[in-house]
Design an enzyme around this catalytic site. Sequence first.
Site, PDB file in Angstrom:
ATOM      1  N   GLY A 116      19.537  53.146  67.196  1.00 16.28           N
ATOM      2  CA  GLY A 116      20.724  53.795  67.757  1.00 16.28           C
ATOM      3  C   GLY A 116      20.301  54.871  68.743  1.00 16.28           C
ATOM      4  CE1 TYR A 172      22.314  66.512  60.777  1.00 15.84           C
ATOM      5  CE2 TYR A 172      22.554  66.172  63.132  1.00 15.84           C
ATOM      6  CZ  TYR A 172      22.857  65.810  61.842  1.00 15.84           C
ATOM      7  OH  TYR A 172      23.693  64.763  61.614  1.00 15.84           O
ATOM      8  CB  CYS A 204      36.600  81.232  65.646  1.00 10.76           C
ATOM      9  SG  CYS A 204      37.669  81.545  67.037  1.00 10.76           S
TER      10      CYS A 204
HETATM   11  N1  LLP Z   1      20.773  51.875  60.441  1.00 11.79           N
HETATM   12  C1  LLP Z   1      21.282  52.609  59.430  1.00 11.79           C
HETATM   13  C2  LLP Z   1      21.565  51.957  58.143  1.00 11.79           C
HETATM   14  C3  LLP Z   1      21.530  53.985  59.623  1.00 11.79           C
HETATM   15  O1  LLP Z   1      22.018  54.710  58.627  1.00 11.79           O
HETATM   16  C4  LLP Z   1      21.248  54.576  60.887  1.00 11.79           C
HETATM   17  C5  LLP Z   1      21.507  55.998  61.118  1.00 11.79           C
HETATM   18  C6  LLP Z   1      20.735  53.754  61.911  1.00 11.79           C
HETATM   19  C7  LLP Z   1      20.497  52.413  61.658  1.00 11.79           C
HETATM   20  C8  LLP Z   1      20.414  54.273  63.287  1.00 11.79           C
HETATM   21  O2  LLP Z   1      19.395  55.208  63.240  1.00 11.79           O
HETATM   22  P1  LLP Z   1      18.752  55.768  64.598  1.00 11.79           P
HETATM   23  O3  LLP Z   1      17.998  54.628  65.242  1.00 11.79           O
HETATM   24  O4  LLP Z   1      19.836  56.241  65.445  1.00 11.79           O
HETATM   25  O5  LLP Z   1      17.853  56.845  64.143  1.00 11.79           O
HETATM   26  N2  LLP Z   1      23.647  62.405  63.049  1.00 11.79           N
HETATM   27  C9  LLP Z   1      22.205  62.448  62.934  1.00 11.79           C
HETATM   28  C10 LLP Z   1      21.614  61.066  62.754  1.00 11.79           C
HETATM   29  C11 LLP Z   1      22.179  60.323  61.557  1.00 11.79           C
HETATM   30  C12 LLP Z   1      21.648  58.923  61.432  1.00 11.79           C
HETATM   31  C13 LLP Z   1      22.360  58.144  60.379  1.00 11.79           C
HETATM   32  N3  LLP Z   1      21.949  56.789  60.220  1.00 11.79           N
HETATM   33  C14 LLP Z   1      21.657  63.169  64.156  1.00 11.79           C
HETATM   34  O6  LLP Z   1      22.413  63.588  65.009  1.00 11.79           O
HETATM   35  O7  LLP Z   1      20.458  63.373  64.258  1.00 11.79           O
END
Ligand code: LLP
Length: 416
Positions: free
Chosen positions: A275, A316, A342
């Site tokens: 992602g 974070y 706020c």
């Molecule tokens: N697959 C599953 C089952 C997941 O839970 C996630 C992300 C992905 C794929 C994609 O992961 P990526 O390639 O994007 O690392 N909000 C947080 C990140 C939360 C990720 C949750 N799961 C941030 O802003 O860093």
Amino acid sequence: MDAFSYRGNELYAEDVPLAEIATRFGTPCYIYSRAAIETAWRAFEHSLRSHPHLVCYAVKANSNLAILNLLARLGSGFDIVSGGELERVLCARGDPDRIVFAGVGKRADEMRRALEVGIHCFNVESVAELERLNQVAASMNRRAPIAIRVNPDITADTHPYISTGQSAHKFGVAADEAVAAYRRAAALEHLEIRGIAYHIGSQIISMEPLLQALERLLILADALASEGMALQHLDLGGGLGVRYRDESPPDPADYGRVIASRLRERKYTVIIEPGRAIAGPAGVLLTRVEYLKRVGDKHFAVVDAAMNDLIRPALYDAWQEISPVEKRARAEAIYDIVGPVCETGDFLGRDRSLEVAPGDLLAVRTAGAYGFSMSSTYNSRPRSAEILVDGAHPHLARKRESIADLMAGESIAPLS
Ligand code: LLP
């Protein structure tokens, strides 16, 4: 590739000056580069070319329809976690047969819809979910394709809120209970075992934990095969990090190559769910400085974007680069860049050396993933616009919310 670069003193998105976008569409807004998204997706796709594979973009990172449609056109699969994400992918003309559905709390109606459109696989996270899915499939006279998400108990060196693969986390089935869960799945008539899945966390900047998890998965897959439960695919999840500051994450091309070579002797199709690595570097958040103010010795640049637009710094303590859109000679100072919300935690960056004046534009970099998709309307702030740039053409991919949008669906109770 970096689609956001300076020409002279001006920051561009591909061939469009960001300042022009601000004039035309207003601020704050998210700006994405088509070329950056496509290049990143193709890097994953290409790296796995020697092995049967499916790249399933993780929709949660950025679920704008225009972006999903770009990826659908390239033939991407999608990793979804809700009925809402499913409808988005369908609306963006994604292929249902390339969808994997993860998440610990799938509702029966979400399962039903996913079965109805024929998704590729449910990544099931508990035995209770196996039972529910079996019931839903039975009521439709279907068989649901499943993989069980296994928690490999691996520590990924990332922020504790986005690490998911240790035994204390809510995700998946414990590795030592996985075989029993598969036996149960095999006994349920309306389930069809397709694969096994893991996802150990996000913003992972070393290949090691990902490969360790793969080894554990292979051991499990062998154990299952020896009991006559042959799997078709291994789903390695997402998690590959990006460079926000000075991290050196593995290159998607290397990551795919290493996996393909490790699996060379194996017949499994490999699924990956990137992602952030696709959408993150492909976007910026554009914001305008409203005020400069000093409180004691501290300098603040108050901007028109806030934690409701981009929550990563507040949530974070994430660091994202903040760049001037037009480099001009100004008084330099160390600023906290804060929004109008706020909350003391409402900052986009702290202690940044900047030359700015009120009215200047700033770009928060690497904001294409988990930016807009995590935004809210806190403080009754309408969510920002989103612009997709393709060469010299900016396309309004989501118009700015209005105040009326914010109140739509609410009503005053008819009190006597
Ligand atoms: N697959 C599953 C089952 C997941 O839970 C996630 C992300 C992905 C794929 C994609 O992961 P990526 O390639 O994007 O690392 N909000 C947080 C990140 C939360 C990720 C949750 N799961 C941030 O802003 O860093």
